[in-house]
Design an enzyme around this catalytic site. Sequence first.
Site, PDB file in Angstrom:
ATOM      1  N   ASN A 192      41.284  51.110  37.789  1.00 61.22           N
ATOM      2  CA  ASN A 192      42.039  50.779  39.008  1.00 61.22           C
ATOM      3  C   ASN A 192      42.962  51.922  39.409  1.00 61.22           C
ATOM      4  O   ASN A 192      42.969  52.352  40.556  1.00 61.22           O
ATOM      5  CB  ASN A 192      42.899  49.535  38.790  1.00 61.22           C
ATOM      6  CG  ASN A 192      42.054  48.284  38.709  1.00 61.22           C
ATOM      7  OD1 ASN A 192      40.902  48.294  39.137  1.00 61.22           O
ATOM      8  ND2 ASN A 192      42.603  47.235  38.163  1.00 61.22           N
ATOM      9  N   ARG A 226      48.471  48.580  24.038  1.00 60.33           N
ATOM     10  CA  ARG A 226      48.987  49.586  24.958  1.00 60.33           C
ATOM     11  C   ARG A 226      50.511  49.583  24.926  1.00 60.33           C
ATOM     12  O   ARG A 226      51.127  48.522  24.993  1.00 60.33           O
ATOM     13  CB  ARG A 226      48.508  49.293  26.386  1.00 60.33           C
ATOM     14  CG  ARG A 226      49.002  50.327  27.392  1.00 60.33           C
ATOM     15  CD  ARG A 226      48.398  50.109  28.748  1.00 60.33           C
ATOM     16  NE  ARG A 226      48.964  48.917  29.378  1.00 60.33           N
ATOM     17  CZ  ARG A 226      48.545  48.442  30.565  1.00 60.33           C
ATOM     18  NH1 ARG A 226      47.562  49.038  31.211  1.00 60.33           N
ATOM     19  NH2 ARG A 226      49.096  47.375  31.077  1.00 60.33           N
ATOM     20  N   ARG A 278      47.971  44.175  26.754  1.00 58.67           N
ATOM     21  CA  ARG A 278      49.115  44.571  27.570  1.00 58.67           C
ATOM     22  C   ARG A 278      50.375  44.009  26.933  1.00 58.67           C
ATOM     23  O   ARG A 278      50.422  42.816  26.629  1.00 58.67           O
ATOM     24  CB  ARG A 278      48.978  44.008  28.983  1.00 58.67           C
ATOM     25  CG  ARG A 278      47.723  44.420  29.695  1.00 58.67           C
ATOM     26  CD  ARG A 278      47.713  43.840  31.107  1.00 58.67           C
ATOM     27  NE  ARG A 278      46.496  44.202  31.781  1.00 58.67           N
ATOM     28  CZ  ARG A 278      45.396  43.465  31.795  1.00 58.67           C
ATOM     29  NH1 ARG A 278      45.388  42.301  31.170  1.00 58.67           N
ATOM     30  NH2 ARG A 278      44.322  43.874  32.414  1.00 58.67           N
ATOM     31  N   HIS A 335      41.983  23.239  44.572  1.00 54.13           N
ATOM     32  CA  HIS A 335      42.102  22.830  43.179  1.00 54.13           C
ATOM     33  C   HIS A 335      40.789  22.330  42.639  1.00 54.13           C
ATOM     34  O   HIS A 335      40.419  22.591  41.510  1.00 54.13           O
ATOM     35  CB  HIS A 335      43.163  21.740  43.031  1.00 54.13           C
ATOM     36  CG  HIS A 335      44.524  22.248  43.289  1.00 54.13           C
ATOM     37  ND1 HIS A 335      45.173  23.050  42.402  1.00 54.13           N
ATOM     38  CD2 HIS A 335      45.322  22.128  44.359  1.00 54.13           C
ATOM     39  CE1 HIS A 335      46.335  23.385  42.904  1.00 54.13           C
ATOM     40  NE2 HIS A 335      46.457  22.843  44.102  1.00 54.13           N
ATOM     41  N   CYS A 372      38.817  50.290  30.166  1.00 56.58           N
ATOM     42  CA  CYS A 372      39.534  49.023  30.029  1.00 56.58           C
ATOM     43  C   CYS A 372      40.024  48.523  31.385  1.00 56.58           C
ATOM     44  O   CYS A 372      40.749  47.552  31.476  1.00 56.58           O
ATOM     45  CB  CYS A 372      40.684  49.140  29.043  1.00 56.58           C
ATOM     46  SG  CYS A 372      41.902  50.364  29.515  1.00 56.58           S
ATOM     47  N   GLU A 414      44.021  57.785  33.584  1.00 52.62           N
ATOM     48  CA  GLU A 414      44.275  57.153  34.877  1.00 52.62           C
ATOM     49  C   GLU A 414      44.634  58.206  35.903  1.00 52.62           C
ATOM     50  O   GLU A 414      44.655  57.955  37.093  1.00 52.62           O
ATOM     51  CB  GLU A 414      45.477  56.205  34.778  1.00 52.62           C
ATOM     52  CG  GLU A 414      45.308  55.109  33.777  1.00 52.62           C
ATOM     53  CD  GLU A 414      46.639  54.458  33.460  1.00 52.62           C
ATOM     54  OE1 GLU A 414      46.906  53.392  34.002  1.00 52.62           O
ATOM     55  OE2 GLU A 414      47.414  55.035  32.671  1.00 52.62           O
TER      56      GLU A 414
END
Lengths: 86, 588
Positions: free
Chosen positions: B466, B344, B308, B201, B514, B443
């Site tokens: 990704n 999106r 998103r 933390h 993105c 993608e």
Amino acid sequence: MEVQLKIKNKEGLHARPAGVLAKKAAEFQSNIQIVVNGQIKSAKSIMALMSLSLKHDQPFTLIIDGPDAQVAGDTLSELVNNEFKV
Amino acid sequence: MLELVRQTQHPYRPLTQGSGVSKGIAVGKAWVFDPSVHQHAEVKSQGVEIELTRFRQAQRKVLAKIEALVQKTKAEVGEEESQIFEAHFMILQDEELIGPILFAIEQEHLSSESAIEKSFRLQIQIFETSDSDYMRERALDLKDLKTQLLDILNPSEKPGLSKLLAPIILVAEDLTPSQTMTMDRKNVLAIITEKGGQTSHTAIIARTLGIPAVTGVPRATTMFSKHDQIALDGEEGSLFLLNDLEMKKYFTDRAVLQYTDKQKVQLLRGKPTLTKDAHMISLYANIGSEKDLDAVEKGDAEGIGLFRTEFLFMERKTAPTLEDQLRVYKTVLNKLAPKEVVIRTLDVGGDKPIPYIKIEKEDNPFLGVRALRYCLKDIELFKTQIKAMLFANEKANLSIMVPMVSRATEMKQVKEVVDTCVAELEKDPRYKKKPFKLGAMVEIPALIFELAEIKKYVSFVSVGTNDLLQYSVAADRMNPELQNIYNPFNLGFIRMMNLLAQQAIAARLELGICGELGGIQEFIPLWIGMGYQKLSMIPSEVLGRRSLVSKFSFERCRKLLAEVLKAKHETDVKLKLTDFIQKGEKTT
């Protein structure tokens, strides 16, 4: 009644999910216990849940006994399967 | 391991090193924090009733403090970090902990202090002997709660962290979450702890607050005496004892320099993103809900490259209505106007079940009915979302982006759905049609070869790096066994990204990234060299990346690309990219 479940979320039964589960369990009248590897603890206690250190994919059983056992079983299963999102 | 003295970039030998968890250079006096409270063992019970009242009062006061901390942390650090305090709140009311305390007071006639010590000792022991690192760390949370209770029962005269008299470098064995959150921040120049790591933390909070910090320094609390002048580098984790003036001047200069660097970065606020030779690109931000808008403003993004929308659909029993969605889209679009906002459409799959999204159980959810594939089957849900976006587009800054497109014909279908939505909305007198853009995410590798066809339906494409990487090398990015295959430095992937850029430029499509790789500094010069115009990233990183871009020229990016395309091995690619960033920094 008994419900067999598995921890779905990646980080396991950490402080936050344990808190969410204990809080939800405490809303029911029934006595709710959690069994892991022969250890039996109260599912209404965040401390008890945390001390079990349940990890991702680890199975456990909820033993629920009381007037609202069915609803409690359904609600808690859904919570566990939804990765403790409320 | 920690005993090893590692490399330092400074011309002095470090006294010791730990892990650098929050970057920055600080110079100041060491101040060793000693959290120990009075010994309570000898305190005698003043009678059951009195002790019960004392305990209940202390418990109430600590609960109130924790509640305030939850709010403070939510506002200043974030939702996720605040959850630890919510857990504290529950722990302090837990039967397993409180039951034995009450029992000890009532039945064993112990004082509140002794009863607290006794019950906590048992619980702390359970946590400390756990085989999980995470649980062992939670023992610290229990100690934190215990100390807070005892402090209220016997207010200590010792100086606390919440009131410091002068600026200091805080040295402690460890800091609890509540200590880190309540410390007197304007007087804490830096933090050094003996325990803790990157994810403690202390580390997370220090990074969020921009306080340099080094953790995992053995014997730190006994190493320094109270008035030692020290310096630390929170990036490399090294600590220096300043024993002569020349050394002190060196580190003070560095500390001041980094401050002016920060100021220089701030000077880029509101400016366009330009390379040294004035090649312009745009830096956008990725957001997951309207809560991220503050960070977008702080980071000075030139628009939203990926909004998103899944959060609107998660954690509910029925689909969100047009009104539910409209409210959120409108907030974001209007707040950002006239800057572009790319929203999106729903990106879900069988891996994350949502009760009202009816996707059959599949063996391979990532190759199954997901995102656009699902939306085209549930046209009503899809139309509701598109209509909500169109309705919210009052300032003409909307771009609709569709995920998981595998063929151009799918975009033809989407275009038809969007056209139908517009036609239906035009019957509603409240709807004012404003220009908007339609685009596709790249993608799925096959789509790269249909960009000329897709141009008939869309004006832009944005790469989801990704998934593109995952689908092109057929390796799950979550699988630790496949980390060498799921590797963004992969030669084939880099060449594919280049081919994609060429195809998109030839088809005259606006082109952006993105995915996560859009914001990683090593890759930015490469993407610029390939011709990507719009890079979207974590909101807080935008301003820093703008400064980075200003340090190299487009011409050098082109040369870097040529060299990378000739590389024979992925480690070679990695080396060239990291080298470029380091050299680029030095030439300024």
